[in-house]
Enzyme design. Structure first.
Site, PDB file in Angstrom:
ATOM      1  CD  GLU A  63     -20.914  -6.573  24.055  1.00 15.80           C
ATOM      2  OE1 GLU A  63     -20.885  -5.860  23.025  1.00 15.80           O
ATOM      3  OE2 GLU A  63     -21.919  -6.681  24.775  1.00 15.80           O
ATOM      4  CG  HIS A 108      -1.775  -1.230   1.310  1.00 14.69           C
ATOM      5  ND1 HIS A 108      -1.302  -2.464   1.679  1.00 14.69           N
ATOM      6  CD2 HIS A 108      -3.102  -1.400   1.058  1.00 14.69           C
ATOM      7  CE1 HIS A 108      -2.294  -3.346   1.649  1.00 14.69           C
ATOM      8  NE2 HIS A 108      -3.391  -2.731   1.282  1.00 14.69           N
ATOM      9  CG  HIS A 165      -6.041   1.422  -0.459  1.00 11.99           C
ATOM     10  ND1 HIS A 165      -5.981   2.034   0.767  1.00 11.99           N
ATOM     11  CD2 HIS A 165      -6.240   0.107  -0.205  1.00 11.99           C
ATOM     12  CE1 HIS A 165      -6.164   1.140   1.714  1.00 11.99           C
ATOM     13  NE2 HIS A 165      -6.320  -0.041   1.154  1.00 11.99           N
ATOM     14  CG  HIS A 206     -29.321 -13.531  25.751  1.00 14.92           C
ATOM     15  ND1 HIS A 206     -30.010 -13.012  24.681  1.00 14.92           N
ATOM     16  CD2 HIS A 206     -28.962 -12.474  26.508  1.00 14.92           C
ATOM     17  CE1 HIS A 206     -30.074 -11.691  24.810  1.00 14.92           C
ATOM     18  NE2 HIS A 206     -29.443 -11.347  25.909  1.00 14.92           N
TER      19      HIS A 206
END
Lengths: 666, 666
Positions: free
Chosen positions: A412, A29, A263, A474
């Protein structure tokens, strides 16, 4: 090149080295290093407190290249400023065994603070590093500022779009981490084209909303403006700082500047010549480094050594005045546990009362935390359920950074990235927790923990369908196996309170990450005087119940299912079948054992039945071709846990039936 | 209750039903339903365009409870407004087989548009639903507005903190989805305590930064203010709308209002009596529903039926004027593929030139897309690499919603949630793509796709260490196995262009989600006239190369490794060993086959060697106890792909060596 100032010369050297390395590797890159060369040049030569000759100096500033694909930017400046990285290494960019892999890998290259590439992770890591710095400063700075450094991040549009960076930025603003500086490469280009295609939000306003100090630099090549902005960011100590910098991908490449094609692939010879012509660079000298550039950049070494010496003098004065504190500081920075810490691992005596392993884990945590002050962590807003609060440990909050209980919020993924950053910083042992099913939300960070070998402890409670009423969303079913699939991660699913205590012992001793999976529901306590729990858990699997004489069947279980097997073994005995019960809390630990032990626990030619409340995939390695597995090939259901457990097949009767069938077949 | 207006009566009925159901189940989340009862009451009785007697009416407004833990809120209002849900169902909250599971599950309860609970997912789904609506409106509305509905979301602090919702909100703002309304429950309470512990950002300002229309309601119980805000949000058609509503968790409970303890557990008898006293409710009648409340709420049915009739009249007029368009609309809404679509699956002829399966996939996509106009999708900023652009399909952008190429941005998680929402909306077949390693970023959404059985196609390219230079952060190792662990997800890793074409055929035919894993590097094309590829891929595994006479060894591979095996089989033949080569693109499809076919392809008593560039776990199910697996138990490395591939053990020589060893042992 005549008439160029030294700054420009250095910056163009970074650009051309990056272009040439990508071209030689035929892969990489080039565009972003060309755009951001001024930023790393200024940071590494003027702002960063670092000593290239000692990249492990504890009080160095941290620099993270969150847009890891621009790795040549980092390698170029590390080489120029005198880190242990040669021009030869740069020529070996992206080759087998080189110090210059495609994306920066912590441990492979001196000066690379963390492994980056997966976007947003470096941003999250940086928040963890700044939190560790703040915590250690609060803990150890007395009179002298022994811990006093800044964390810098260079990040891209991609980093900004990723949820993990947004979670982390929100928390960093809340915690008012004043020594954290993110520099955002606003180059308006993504892989698919102009950012206008998908990313038109007001990023600066968003960071203001998070409570950050926000600045804008209109042109990355305006070194004065850039310098002023970084200065102001450093002066701002009440809020983390965000500097949005307009840059130009592949700056100077005649046909590729400001295009997506710059890129992720080499520029090609023609564009390279065009860019070098634009910089006034010799066209026929790849990897050309003017001597004055090297001389100028290497001055950093002298400055860095001086800074480190000054710090060492402060450290010496401080040590004399605070010898106990100093010993403690040296210990935690070495990563050694305090002597006698293992005595704090509690023993649980059977009391005829069931206790959930998450509850036992909370007891163990609190017991060891009293002996291991560097243990610090928390939960993604589930601490009352995951039982991960250190009582009396205080909350880690803005301006009370000595607290040991971190409230990560319902974030999380940021939590996963943050604990990696804390562990990489050193001086703390971070733990974090959520429900096992939500380990999915932080999986990319767990992967990086395993890859880097960061010492992180994951407490994942609510480990099976036996959570009951909350239902399939869950109830983890595949998470256990999915975690086991990650190389380098040790997964432990203890069967009771004493196995949980051992799991903690192992987690604290391991060098890399460990996940401990815990029940919501109560389970009996195994008698530690009757069963070889300590050695057993360490070896991953062990014989828990042994019949008299040769067993006719081996029942293997993990976690809560072990108790089901003990009951089933009793029922089998009534039918005249001798059943061995093996508790197998950790595949990874068992696999480390020699063949002798493994064959002793799981000898061939005896039929084996594994029982685990999760997907069955993978168990065949242990039960063999003619063995069987009671597991799940479906998601769970919402109902009281005993109903779900039984309805989905986890009953003594089914174990007995399957065991009898296996014996018959065998 | 005397003197109460009907609005208040209805609202308090929702509150008390929720409290009582949680209490009876001894499990659940009472606080949020008590807080937000006014919102759902107003939405379902005054704003939502819906017909409780036909929850599948295509032009209904969509309502998503993103904070799924407040499920009783939804069940209460569904029951009251006349959906097929009884008071008995509500009394069976969280029981086995009931229509009222712990968190809303799509398919289990009429009126539940999506499965929620894992936070942030519903927010992401809603953006997908609004995108599907905009796309279908652009495609089908001519003169009449056949497709013209709004998507409403109720979301919590937790939803706001999750990265997935932030990614989705950024994209929704960019796309200017004017028919999307999020109502944010600003109750200041999280599980760990006050939101001040961790969440102090300016949420409204953040949404302004995303380009949303933002409003504030200072008290959820101020029905006039709430009504006005929702009205204004509906009137705003240029931007998505965000309404921040201050609410009070466990409103009315004397000791628990505004406390974290009201979040996730029953209130207890005393608090319930206190709250009921506060509402002026009878204390001794659990599940009490005043007749006037039922009468009032059920009026929604009449209104809904009228609205649907009016729509049907419009539809009729439209059908008459646009019969072709109407047939097409009916087809896509039924989810039927167009007749003859399979003819568009291309056949690739071997040309002596290698072709990456991602490139082949791009060809197949473009070929089928020309016949299946409802196929719409894109990539998380990697489309040029994943080859997922529909040429001439146009970009899906603000005010050009007919475009079929979606630019999700570097937002994998939102992408995963969005395609679920699109599939749930119906009328489109969404696909999405990224590198396989980044499937980790969207795993929670993939799980929900599998749980709900949404028809989503995942294109995961760059499927192994053979991506080369980008290194271990970008090289998937465990992702393949981790995806296979998800129940209900079909994973296909084709070996060549023709298997890729078949993978697409299967994905388009499957009812649930399918993940197709594709190589970056070129691989040979298998001759479709020589090999039974079509039937073979459908059956998950098939005999690709069969020696004369009984094979001495079976080599099993997936994806690019199949070609390695073909070469190794040739080398084995030179050594006098007869080797069968089995291509096994999909475990899940193979497992669906009967034992007869499975034993034909993989007969017992012949040694088996599986070769796959990923973790070995799980393969034992197919190679048996005495078989072997060449795989990876480590992360990859950065180097040109052929170097990485060979260095990590994927060579013909190693296959031959292992095969010979197996034969010897056997």
């Amino acid at each position: 090149m005549d008439g160029k100032g030294i700054d420009e010369l250095c910056i163009d050297t970074i650009r051309t080295l990056s272009m040439d390395a990508v071209e030689k590797a035929r892969s990489g890159h080039p565009g972003t290093p060309m755009a951001l060369a001024p930023v790393v040049y200024l940071l590494f030569t003027r702002f960063l407190k670092h000593n290239p000759k000692d990249p492990s100096w504890p009080d160095r500033d941290r620099f993270i290249l969150s847009c890891g694909h621009a790795s040549m930017l980092l390698y170029s400046i590390l080489y120029l400023t005198g880190y242990d990285l040669s021009l030869e290494d740069i020529k070996n960019f992206r080759q087998w065994g080189s110090k210059t892999p495609g994306h920066p890998e912590h441990g492979e290259t001196p000066g690379v603070e963390t492994t980056t590439g997966p976007l947003g992770q470096g941003c999250g890591n940086s928040v963890g590093m700044a939190m560790a710095e703040a915590h250690l400063a609060a803990r150890f700075n007395r009179e002298e500022r022994i811990v006093d450094h800044t964390t810098y991040v260079l990040c891209s549009d991609g980093d900004m779009m990723e949820g993990v960076s947004q979670e982390a930025a929100s928390l960093a603003g809340h915690l008012r981490l004043g020594k954290l500086i993110w520099i955002y490469d606003d180059n308006r280009i993504t892989i698919e084209g102009d950012t206008a295609l998908t990313f038109t939000e007001d990023v600066m306003k968003r960071f203001e909303a998070y409570g950050w100090h926000v600045q804008r630099v209109e042109d990355v090549n305006d070194l004065d403006a850039l310098t002023m902005a970084i200065k102001r960011a450093r002066e701002e100590r009440e809020r983390p700082s965000f500097i949005s910098v307009r840059s130009y991908i592949a700056y100077g490449a005649p046909g590729k500047q400001d295009t997506a094609s710059a890129h992720g692939e080499p520029l090609g010879e023609e564009e390279i010549r065009g860019a070098k012509r634009f910089y006034g660079w010799p066209l026929d000298k790849p990897f050309y480094v003017p001597q004055e550039v090297l001389d100028h950049c290497r001055k950093v070494v002298e400055k860095g050594e001086r800074l480190q010496r000054e710090w060492e003098e402060r450290l010496k004065r401080w040590k004399e005045r605070h010898p106990d504190l100093a010993r403690e500081w040296e210990r935690v920075m070495r990563g050694d546990l305090p002597p006698g810490w293992e005595d704090s691992i509690p023993l649980f005596k059977p009391q005829g009362k069931d206790i959930a392993t998450r509850v036992a884990s909370g007891d163990v945590l609190n017991s060891v935390a009293s002996r291991i002050p560097e243990l610090i962590g928390g939960s993604a807003d589930l601490a009352p359920s995951t039982k991960t609060i250190i009582k009396g440990g205080g909350d880690f909050e803005a301006h009370s950074y000595s607290g040991r209980n971190i409230h990560f919020g319902v974030r999380e993924h940021a939590m996963g990235a943050i604990v990696n950053g804390m562990a990489l910083h050193g001086g703390v042992i971070p733990y974090c927790s959520t429900f096992l099913v939500f380990s999915d939300y932080m999986r990319p960070s767990i992967r990086l923990a395993a890859m880097m070998g960061t010492k992180v402890i994951y407490i994942f409670s609510h480990d099976s369908i036996a959570i009951g009423e909350d239902g399939p969303t869950h109830q983890p079913v595949e998470q256990l196996m999915a975690l086991r699939a990650i190389p380098g991660l040790v997964v432990i699913r203890p069967a009771d309170a004493n196995e949980t205590a051992e799991a903690w012992r192992i987690a604290l001793k391991e060098k890399g990450p460990v996940a401990i999976l815990l029940t919501r529901q109560g389970v009996p306590i195994l008698d530690p005087e009757r069963y070889p729990i300590r050695e057993g858990v360490e070896r991953g699997a062990y014989i828990l119940r042994e019949p008299e004489g040769k067993p006719g069947i081996i029942l293997i279980g993990t976690g809560s299912e072990v108790h089901l097997l003990l009951r089933a073994a009793g029922m089998l005995e009534e039918r005249g079948v001798k059943a061995r019960v093996v508790s197998m809390p950790s595949w990874e630990l068992f696999d480390r054992e020699g063949e002798g032990y493994r064959q002793k626990v799981l000898p061939p030619h005896i039929p084996k039945l594994a029982v685990e409340a999760g997907v069955r995939r993978g168990w065949r390695d242990y039960v063999g071709e003619r063995g069987d597995v009671i597991g799940l090939d479906r998601f769970g259901a919402s109902a009281p846990w005993k109903v779900v457990y039984a309805r989905l097949g986890f009953t003594e009767e089914r174990v007995v039936e399957k065991a009898m069938a296996l014996i018959k077949e065998g």
